[in-house]
Write a protein that holds these residues in place. Sequence first.
Motif, PDB file in Angstrom:
ATOM      1  N   VAL A  24       0.815  -1.096   0.093  1.00  0.00           N
ATOM      2  CA  VAL A  24       0.119   0.042  -0.180  1.00  0.00           C
ATOM      3  C   VAL A  24       0.902   1.238  -0.017  1.00  0.00           C
ATOM      4  N   SER A  25       0.641   2.330  -0.703  1.00  0.00           N
ATOM      5  CA  SER A  25       1.317   3.343  -1.026  1.00  0.00           C
ATOM      6  C   SER A  25       1.378   4.300   0.293  1.00  0.00           C
ATOM      7  N   LYS A  26       2.236   4.979   0.656  1.00  0.00           N
ATOM      8  CA  LYS A  26       2.394   6.097   1.690  1.00  0.00           C
ATOM      9  C   LYS A  26       1.368   7.304   1.243  1.00  0.00           C
ATOM     10  N   GLU A  27       1.307   7.522  -0.167  1.00  0.00           N
ATOM     11  CA  GLU A  27      -0.069   8.426  -0.647  1.00  0.00           C
ATOM     12  C   GLU A  27      -1.000   7.984  -0.319  1.00  0.00           C
ATOM     13  N   PHE A  28      -1.497   6.799  -0.153  1.00  0.00           N
ATOM     14  CA  PHE A  28      -2.759   6.225   0.222  1.00  0.00           C
ATOM     15  C   PHE A  28      -3.054   6.893   1.588  1.00  0.00           C
ATOM     16  N   PHE A  29      -2.067   6.242   2.599  1.00  0.00           N
ATOM     17  CA  PHE A  29      -2.335   6.432   3.981  1.00  0.00           C
ATOM     18  C   PHE A  29      -2.396   8.127   4.236  1.00  0.00           C
ATOM     19  N   HIS A  30      -1.709   9.008   3.251  1.00  0.00           N
ATOM     20  CA  HIS A  30      -1.857  10.271   3.422  1.00  0.00           C
ATOM     21  C   HIS A  30      -3.471  10.802   2.986  1.00  0.00           C
ATOM     22  N   LEU A  31      -3.671  10.233   1.998  1.00  0.00           N
ATOM     23  CA  LEU A  31      -5.036  10.645   1.467  1.00  0.00           C
ATOM     24  C   LEU A  31      -6.299   9.988   2.417  1.00  0.00           C
ATOM     25  N   PHE A  32      -5.998   9.018   3.037  1.00  0.00           N
ATOM     26  CA  PHE A  32      -7.092   8.514   4.017  1.00  0.00           C
ATOM     27  C   PHE A  32      -7.317   9.334   5.281  1.00  0.00           C
ATOM     28  N   GLU A  33      -6.208   9.961   5.759  1.00  0.00           N
ATOM     29  CA  GLU A  33      -6.245  10.981   6.789  1.00  0.00           C
ATOM     30  C   GLU A  33      -7.177  12.158   6.292  1.00  0.00           C
ATOM     31  N   ASN A  34      -6.941  12.609   4.945  1.00  0.00           N
ATOM     32  CA  ASN A  34      -7.853  13.511   4.536  1.00  0.00           C
ATOM     33  C   ASN A  34      -9.320  13.294   4.377  1.00  0.00           C
ATOM     34  N   LEU A  35      -9.702  11.980   3.979  1.00  0.00           N
ATOM     35  CA  LEU A  35     -10.919  11.325   3.843  1.00  0.00           C
ATOM     36  C   LEU A  35     -11.654  11.356   5.218  1.00  0.00           C
ATOM     37  N   LYS A  36     -10.864  10.892   6.187  1.00  0.00           N
ATOM     38  CA  LYS A  36     -11.391  10.722   7.706  1.00  0.00           C
ATOM     39  C   LYS A  36     -11.854  12.080   8.084  1.00  0.00           C
ATOM     40  N   LYS A  37     -11.065  13.302   7.645  1.00  0.00           N
ATOM     41  CA  LYS A  37     -11.360  14.770   8.076  1.00  0.00           C
ATOM     42  C   LYS A  37     -12.858  15.036   7.318  1.00  0.00           C
ATOM     43  N   GLN A  38     -13.077  14.274   6.293  1.00  0.00           N
ATOM     44  CA  GLN A  38     -14.129  14.856   5.518  1.00  0.00           C
ATOM     45  C   GLN A  38     -15.433  13.771   5.886  1.00  0.00           C
ATOM     46  N   ASN A  39     -14.965  12.754   6.794  1.00  0.00           N
ATOM     47  CA  ASN A  39     -16.017  11.948   7.360  1.00  0.00           C
ATOM     48  C   ASN A  39     -16.567  11.057   6.145  1.00  0.00           C
ATOM     49  N   ILE A  40     -15.495  10.740   5.271  1.00  0.00           N
ATOM     50  CA  ILE A  40     -15.907   9.485   4.413  1.00  0.00           C
ATOM     51  C   ILE A  40     -15.299   8.432   4.847  1.00  0.00           C
ATOM     52  N   ALA A  41     -16.160   7.315   4.965  1.00  0.00           N
ATOM     53  CA  ALA A  41     -16.001   6.012   5.568  1.00  0.00           C
ATOM     54  C   ALA A  41     -14.932   5.278   4.447  1.00  0.00           C
ATOM     55  N   PHE A  42     -14.086   4.257   4.964  1.00  0.00           N
ATOM     56  CA  PHE A  42     -13.376   3.503   3.811  1.00  0.00           C
ATOM     57  C   PHE A  42     -13.611   2.207   4.127  1.00  0.00           C
ATOM     58  N   VAL A  43     -13.826   1.355   3.281  1.00  0.00           N
ATOM     59  CA  VAL A  43     -14.079  -0.268   3.529  1.00  0.00           C
ATOM     60  C   VAL A  43     -12.964  -0.951   2.541  1.00  0.00           C
ATOM     61  N   ALA A  44     -12.075  -1.833   3.173  1.00  0.00           N
ATOM     62  CA  ALA A  44     -11.307  -2.716   2.338  1.00  0.00           C
ATOM     63  C   ALA A  44     -12.057  -4.034   1.976  1.00  0.00           C
ATOM     64  N   ALA A  45     -12.141  -4.519   0.875  1.00  0.00           N
ATOM     65  CA  ALA A  45     -12.691  -5.590   0.403  1.00  0.00           C
ATOM     66  C   ALA A  45     -11.934  -6.526  -0.476  1.00  0.00           C
ATOM     67  N   SER A  46     -11.547  -7.555   0.063  1.00  0.00           N
ATOM     68  CA  SER A  46     -10.634  -8.660  -0.411  1.00  0.00           C
ATOM     69  C   SER A  46     -10.988  -9.854  -0.510  1.00  0.00           C
ATOM     70  N   GLY A  47     -10.504 -10.806  -1.332  1.00  0.00           N
ATOM     71  CA  GLY A  47     -10.564 -12.183  -1.169  1.00  0.00           C
ATOM     72  C   GLY A  47      -9.381 -12.844  -0.182  1.00  0.00           C
ATOM     73  N   ARG A  48      -8.836 -11.983   0.388  1.00  0.00           N
ATOM     74  CA  ARG A  48      -7.524 -12.225   1.206  1.00  0.00           C
ATOM     75  C   ARG A  48      -8.202 -12.500   2.690  1.00  0.00           C
ATOM     76  N   GLN A  49      -7.368 -13.104   3.411  1.00  0.00           N
ATOM     77  CA  GLN A  49      -7.914 -13.389   4.863  1.00  0.00           C
ATOM     78  C   GLN A  49      -7.882 -12.162   5.500  1.00  0.00           C
ATOM     79  N   TYR A  50      -8.630 -11.872   6.502  1.00  0.00           N
ATOM     80  CA  TYR A  50      -8.623 -10.749   7.402  1.00  0.00           C
ATOM     81  C   TYR A  50      -7.478 -10.480   8.087  1.00  0.00           C
ATOM     82  N   TYR A  51      -6.811 -11.393   8.500  1.00  0.00           N
ATOM     83  CA  TYR A  51      -5.284 -11.139   9.073  1.00  0.00           C
ATOM     84  C   TYR A  51      -4.224 -10.538   8.161  1.00  0.00           C
ATOM     85  N   SER A  52      -4.348 -10.971   7.020  1.00  0.00           N
ATOM     86  CA  SER A  52      -3.593 -10.551   6.000  1.00  0.00           C
ATOM     87  C   SER A  52      -4.098  -9.269   5.561  1.00  0.00           C
TER      88      SER A  52
END
Length: 267
Positions: A24-52
Amino acid sequence: MDLSKIKMVVSDMDGTLLNNQHEVSKEFFHLFENLKKQNIAFVAASGRQYYSMLDKLKPIANDILFIAENGAFVKKQEQVLMTISLDQTYITNVLEVVDKIDNAHAVLCTAQTAYVKKSSGDFIEMLKEYYSEFTLVDSQQEVSDTILKIAIYHHQSSENYLYPELKQFEDVLKVKVSGENWLDISEPNAHKGYALQKVMDKHGINADEIMVFGDFNNDLEMMQLSNYSFAMANAHPNVKRIAKYQTLSNTEHGVEHILSKLLLAKS
């Protein structure tokens, strides 16, 4: 494209949010903090295992919702919101077919671990990228744990070598080519679309208030729930066909590219 109403962002992981080194890029984590400030929820959806998934998104894990195992397992913080398990009869039948396919490896996925044959050889080392928690067993047929999904790996192509042999189960199960090398088998409602619809209903989110990113066939159902569905440039043709929009590839930060536009629209 009016993104000003967006309240929730949903992204697949492999081939979408993750680059080809599974990062996952550092840019994404930076953008996420700004999404959070805008009260925009984020959902990760994957075929991966939860722990992964948790390993990849640990810095923001307490702030997001996880749809894991292609929708068979949904969790927010310490609360498990949904699990959908497979009937044991189907597990036995599927494993009998997989055992007859050359270069195929089955993974029995549960809420806590994944069961893999001790005799899987080099596959076990490769598996560590996708499964942080797994258990080696002599026989998968003897596993008595509650199974959420059977993930099957083929070294060459899941679409060419696994699907033709396993499509026979489509009348009773969800059989989904979920990646170039992976095919997943689960209960009919255990898919990302079903899980996401439950999340949307719980939070009162409409189709014009959610943005969805994906790249492979296991993303199709959830992408159909959004007026703002984005296929990655590297996406499977089926995904590009049903997506409303397209973005750059996962290696070109296609998700981040659109999230930047979203934040601009919100400002």
